[in-house]
Design a protein around this motif. Structure first.
Motif, PDB file in Angstrom:
ATOM      1  N   UNK A 147       0.834  -1.201   0.000  1.00 37.01           N
ATOM      2  CA  UNK A 147       0.000   0.000   0.000  1.00 37.01           C
ATOM      3  C   UNK A 147       0.870   1.254   0.000  1.00 37.01           C
ATOM      4  N   UNK A 148       1.870   1.278   0.855  1.00 41.34           N
ATOM      5  CA  UNK A 148       2.765   2.438   0.908  1.00 41.34           C
ATOM      6  C   UNK A 148       3.473   2.650  -0.427  1.00 41.34           C
ATOM      7  N   UNK A 149       3.950   1.558  -1.020  1.00 38.60           N
ATOM      8  CA  UNK A 149       4.663   1.669  -2.294  1.00 38.60           C
ATOM      9  C   UNK A 149       3.746   2.195  -3.391  1.00 38.60           C
ATOM     10  N   UNK A 150       2.511   1.710  -3.411  1.00 43.38           N
ATOM     11  CA  UNK A 150       1.563   2.194  -4.416  1.00 43.38           C
ATOM     12  C   UNK A 150       1.315   3.689  -4.264  1.00 43.38           C
ATOM     13  N   UNK A 151       1.047   4.128  -3.037  1.00 42.77           N
ATOM     14  CA  UNK A 151       0.757   5.545  -2.812  1.00 42.77           C
ATOM     15  C   UNK A 151       1.941   6.411  -3.210  1.00 42.77           C
ATOM     16  N   UNK A 152       3.141   5.973  -2.877  1.00 44.38           N
ATOM     17  CA  UNK A 152       4.323   6.771  -3.169  1.00 44.38           C
ATOM     18  C   UNK A 152       4.705   6.742  -4.650  1.00 44.38           C
ATOM     19  N   UNK A 153       4.600   5.585  -5.279  1.00 44.20           N
ATOM     20  CA  UNK A 153       5.174   5.421  -6.613  1.00 44.20           C
ATOM     21  C   UNK A 153       4.170   5.450  -7.756  1.00 44.20           C
ATOM     22  N   UNK A 154       2.898   5.196  -7.485  1.00 48.52           N
ATOM     23  CA  UNK A 154       1.954   5.023  -8.592  1.00 48.52           C
ATOM     24  C   UNK A 154       0.681   5.849  -8.483  1.00 48.52           C
ATOM     25  N   UNK A 155       0.203   6.121  -7.275  1.00 48.15           N
ATOM     26  CA  UNK A 155      -1.073   6.824  -7.125  1.00 48.15           C
ATOM     27  C   UNK A 155      -1.135   8.143  -7.894  1.00 48.15           C
ATOM     28  N   UNK A 156      -0.070   8.963  -7.926  1.00 51.53           N
ATOM     29  CA  UNK A 156      -0.183  10.231  -8.648  1.00 51.53           C
ATOM     30  C   UNK A 156      -0.591  10.080 -10.111  1.00 51.53           C
ATOM     31  N   UNK A 157      -0.284   8.963 -10.729  1.00 51.01           N
ATOM     32  CA  UNK A 157      -0.606   8.754 -12.150  1.00 51.01           C
ATOM     33  C   UNK A 157      -1.699   7.704 -12.354  1.00 51.01           C
ATOM     34  N   UNK A 158      -2.179   7.126 -11.271  1.00 52.22           N
ATOM     35  CA  UNK A 158      -3.165   6.056 -11.404  1.00 52.22           C
ATOM     36  C   UNK A 158      -4.406   6.520 -12.160  1.00 52.22           C
ATOM     37  N   UNK A 159      -4.976   7.649 -11.731  1.00 47.77           N
ATOM     38  CA  UNK A 159      -6.235   8.078 -12.317  1.00 47.77           C
ATOM     39  C   UNK A 159      -6.129   8.339 -13.803  1.00 47.77           C
ATOM     40  N   UNK A 160      -5.146   9.116 -14.198  1.00 46.41           N
ATOM     41  CA  UNK A 160      -5.015   9.499 -15.600  1.00 46.41           C
ATOM     42  C   UNK A 160      -4.897   8.294 -16.514  1.00 46.41           C
ATOM     43  N   UNK A 161      -4.189   7.261 -16.054  1.00 47.90           N
ATOM     44  CA  UNK A 161      -3.910   6.100 -16.913  1.00 47.90           C
ATOM     45  C   UNK A 161      -4.584   4.817 -16.433  1.00 47.90           C
ATOM     46  N   UNK A 162      -5.645   4.940 -15.644  1.00 52.84           N
ATOM     47  CA  UNK A 162      -6.260   3.727 -15.096  1.00 52.84           C
ATOM     48  C   UNK A 162      -6.945   2.881 -16.159  1.00 52.84           C
ATOM     49  N   UNK A 163      -7.330   3.480 -17.288  1.00 53.47           N
ATOM     50  CA  UNK A 163      -7.981   2.729 -18.360  1.00 53.47           C
ATOM     51  C   UNK A 163      -7.022   2.350 -19.479  1.00 53.47           C
ATOM     52  N   UNK A 164      -5.775   2.764 -19.366  1.00 52.04           N
ATOM     53  CA  UNK A 164      -4.803   2.503 -20.434  1.00 52.04           C
ATOM     54  C   UNK A 164      -4.321   1.063 -20.390  1.00 52.04           C
ATOM     55  N   UNK A 165      -3.877   0.568 -21.552  1.00 44.96           N
ATOM     56  CA  UNK A 165      -3.336  -0.786 -21.658  1.00 44.96           C
ATOM     57  C   UNK A 165      -2.058  -0.736 -22.482  1.00 44.96           C
ATOM     58  N   UNK A 166      -1.063  -1.504 -22.071  1.00 46.25           N
ATOM     59  CA  UNK A 166       0.213  -1.493 -22.785  1.00 46.25           C
ATOM     60  C   UNK A 166       0.878  -2.860 -22.683  1.00 46.25           C
ATOM     61  N   UNK A 167       1.372  -3.324 -23.801  1.00 45.51           N
ATOM     62  CA  UNK A 167       2.145  -4.573 -23.785  1.00 45.51           C
ATOM     63  C   UNK A 167       3.499  -4.371 -23.121  1.00 45.51           C
ATOM     64  N   UNK A 168       3.943  -3.116 -22.988  1.00 47.31           N
ATOM     65  CA  UNK A 168       5.251  -2.831 -22.399  1.00 47.31           C
ATOM     66  C   UNK A 168       5.198  -2.717 -20.880  1.00 47.31           C
ATOM     67  N   UNK A 169       4.025  -2.495 -20.321  1.00 46.35           N
ATOM     68  CA  UNK A 169       3.902  -2.299 -18.870  1.00 46.35           C
ATOM     69  C   UNK A 169       2.554  -2.847 -18.429  1.00 46.35           C
ATOM     70  N   UNK A 170       2.464  -4.137 -18.160  1.00 47.75           N
ATOM     71  CA  UNK A 170       1.162  -4.755 -17.899  1.00 47.75           C
ATOM     72  C   UNK A 170       0.436  -4.199 -16.674  1.00 47.75           C
ATOM     73  N   UNK A 171       1.174  -3.777 -15.642  1.00 48.18           N
ATOM     74  CA  UNK A 171       0.471  -3.281 -14.454  1.00 48.18           C
ATOM     75  C   UNK A 171       0.313  -1.765 -14.467  1.00 48.18           C
ATOM     76  N   UNK A 172       1.127  -1.069 -15.287  1.00 47.79           N
ATOM     77  CA  UNK A 172       1.109   0.388 -15.335  1.00 47.79           C
ATOM     78  C   UNK A 172       1.128   0.963 -13.907  1.00 47.79           C
ATOM     79  N   UNK A 173       0.070   1.699 -13.516  1.00 49.42           N
ATOM     80  CA  UNK A 173       0.077   2.353 -12.205  1.00 49.42           C
ATOM     81  C   UNK A 173      -0.991   1.766 -11.278  1.00 49.42           C
ATOM     82  N   UNK A 174      -1.410   0.545 -11.557  1.00 48.84           N
ATOM     83  CA  UNK A 174      -2.408  -0.104 -10.717  1.00 48.84           C
ATOM     84  C   UNK A 174      -1.787  -0.616  -9.424  1.00 48.84           C
ATOM     85  N   UNK A 175      -2.604  -0.725  -8.385  1.00 52.23           N
ATOM     86  CA  UNK A 175      -2.084  -1.022  -7.049  1.00 52.23           C
ATOM     87  C   UNK A 175      -1.827  -2.504  -6.807  1.00 52.23           C
ATOM     88  N   UNK A 176      -2.581  -3.387  -7.444  1.00 53.44           N
ATOM     89  CA  UNK A 176      -2.544  -4.822  -7.167  1.00 53.44           C
ATOM     90  C   UNK A 176      -2.809  -5.119  -5.690  1.00 53.44           C
TER      91      UNK A 176
END
Length: 530
Positions: free
Chosen positions: A259-288
């Motif tokens: 949870x801490x890692x997600x908030x620090x490293x991914x949450x700032x960009x989660x919303x903007x790219x939450x619907x995006x899909x990429x073969x280069x980055x399967x998890x993108x900014x999702x928290x898992x």
């Protein structure tokens, strides 16, 4: 590399005809791994906590190997934690000689063995288990204690009470109700933070490759010994086990670190790219974080509070944080309310009468369509795909192709690490397949190739051409999409959210529509060879 904790120790006498007495047996299911539950505030040597690995739970659908491994490993770690706190634990491993592999048969034996006068359990979150436990407990000649739910933010019947007899329920209404009731993201005067309840329109960008997606922050675990025991017990599974380096959290401490890692490293960009899909980055900014949430290592209130605090501290923009909170406080709690209001009949709904079997590539990933190959391949390799891959790639294709929604439900329930029926079934039958006729979703979530091209890099290098609607190289999504709209126009064309699509369909001449219909029939006839 850390290793999975072994099962809680069992004294030899508990395998024999006598065992230390216990006045109470408390059942802990595999998705009830909450060390903060009120049960554990006090140590009572007369209370025996019972945990079981069972074929009943591995076999009711075919499960992904990682799902079985991760749940069993986390259960074993939880049992070890309870014992370290001084609690008594009877852990029935999958290969335990005394394991009858059925929940109530194991409980019957343990109640008799320990002479318990009380049986206690937490509410089961799946209908089949809740019914099994309730019916069995009603036959017991001893006291039964059903603990209050300590995890969810809404009562099982809260959505039902809110919507009453209305035919159509809507998540947005429920979400606003929950925010008001709990005081989440509100200004002092009770208005929504930022002046809007929902920032979904700000959260639909394709990922251009920057900022870079963060590396996987989870810790690998070696579960090879456990996997050998699972296989030796005859448990069937599918997907890649990755037993030597499985990254799903074992306990609350690891889940909190995630949870801490997600908030620090991914949450700032989660919303903007939450619907995006990429073969280069399967998890993108999702928290898992859904596996940890759904096994109750994390409480939704603390996850919401952590995200809101990050926004108030200026670490994450409001749309990103609101979009993340909406998934938990809105969607997660809402679909649980739908589930308990609609079961048991909900599981059999099939609004369009679809009955085509799932193609074999659902279990192999060998399909030429690049979007499906990536989304299904990722699911088979990681037991995870994010919500747009599940909804707008796999689910979208399944609905357009007329695949059996009940078969698809069983596949989703088995393949995804976070899939428990209370959350998976409404998402699959309601949101993805519209099999409930609109009780949950306001429209079928279908599209042609244009949406996939806009939100992903899937169309790049695909053997099918997204620009073509007919012909050998035409993207199958295109003809399937227009044919679906044409075949169901009597039912769907009055839906205001589909008005634009039906205006486009109406502008096509008869020959074009017939060509699309023929192409769609050809695609449905060759699903195994796509």
């Amino acid at each position: 590399m850390p290793t999975a904790a072994g099962p809680a120790e069992v004294t030899p006498s508990e395998h024999g005809r006598s065992a230390p007495p216990a006045h109470t047996l408390r059942l802990i299911l595999g998705d009830q791994l909450d060390p903060q539950h009120p049960w554990f505030a006090r140590v009572d040597p007369g209370v025996l906590h019972v945990m079981m690995e069972m074929r009943q739970e591995t076999d009711y659908v075919l499960h992904h190997a990682q799902k079985i491994l991760a749940i069993f490993a986390a259960m074993r770690a939880f049992a070890a934690h309870l014992r370290a706190q001084g609690h008594r634990v009877r852990y029935v491993a999958i290969d335990d000689p005394s394991n009858r592999q059925r929940l109530t048969e194991n409980l019957d034996a343990l109640l008799a063995l320990h002479g318990a006068s009380t049986f206690a359990y937490q509410p089961a979150d799946e209908w089949r288990l809740d019914t099994q436990l309730r019916d069995w407990a009603a036959t017991l000649p001893i006291a039964v204690e059903r603990a209050a739910d300590a995890h969810f933010l809404a009562a099982r019947d809260e959505a039902g009470r809110l919507f009453g007899a209305r035919r159509q329920w809507r998540m947005e209404t429920f979400y606003r109700h929950m925010r008001r009731r709990l005081g989440v993201l509100l200004e002092p005067d009770g208005t929504p933070a930022g002046g809007r309840w929902n920032f979904d329109q700000d959260n639909r960008a394709a990922w251009p490759g920057t900022p870079p997606a963060p590396a996987d922050w989870r810790r690998p675990h070696d579960h090879r010994a456990l996997w050998r025991a699972i296989e030796a017990a005859g448990v069937a599974s599918f997907g890649a086990p990755q037993a030597d380096a499985l990254c799903w959290p074992l306990d609350r401490d690891e889940a909190l670190a995630d949870l801490d890692a997600f908030v620090e490293q991914a949450l700032p960009w989660f919303g903007q790219y939450q619907d995006a899909m990429s073969t280069q980055a399967p998890r993108l900014f999702h928290s898992l974080l859904s596996f940890a949430l759904n096994t109750k290592m994390l409480h939704p209130a603390e996850v919401i509070a952590r995200a809101e605090a990050a926004w108030r501290a200026g670490h994450a923009p409001l749309p990103a944080m609101e979009g993340f909170i909406r998934q938990i406080l809105g969607w997660r709690e809402y679909v649980r309310g739908v589930y308990w209001a609609q079961m048991p009949g909900y599981v059999a709904l099939n609004h369009f009468g679809h009955d085509t079997p799932l193609p074999d590539w659902f279990w192999t990933g060998r399909v030429r369509m690049r979007c499906l190959a990536d989304a299904i391949g990722q699911s088979l390799a990681q037991a995870h795909a994010h919500h747009i891959q599940r909804l707008m790639v796999i689910g979208n294709f399944s609905l357009l192709a007329g695949l059996d929604p009940q078969a698809l439900h069983r596949w989703y329930l088995g393949v995804y690490i976070d899939a428990f029926e209370w959350v998976e079934l409404p998402n699959t039958l309601g949101m993805s397949q519209f099999a409930d006729g609109g009780r949950l979703a306001s429209k079928p979530y279908v599209s042609g190739s244009a949406y996939l091209h806009r939100m992903s890099d899937y169309c790049n290098g695909c053997p099918y051409d997204r620009r073509q609607r007919t012909g050998a190289r035409a993207c199958p999504f295109n003809a399937l999409y227009w044919d679906f709209l044409d075949r169901h126009r009597i039912v769907l064309q009055s839906n205001p959210r589909m008005a634009l699509a039906y205006r486009q369909l109406a502008r096509m001449d008869g020959a074009a529509r017939e060509a699309l219909s023929m192409q769609a029939r050809q695609v449905r006839g060759m699903l195994e060879d796509l």
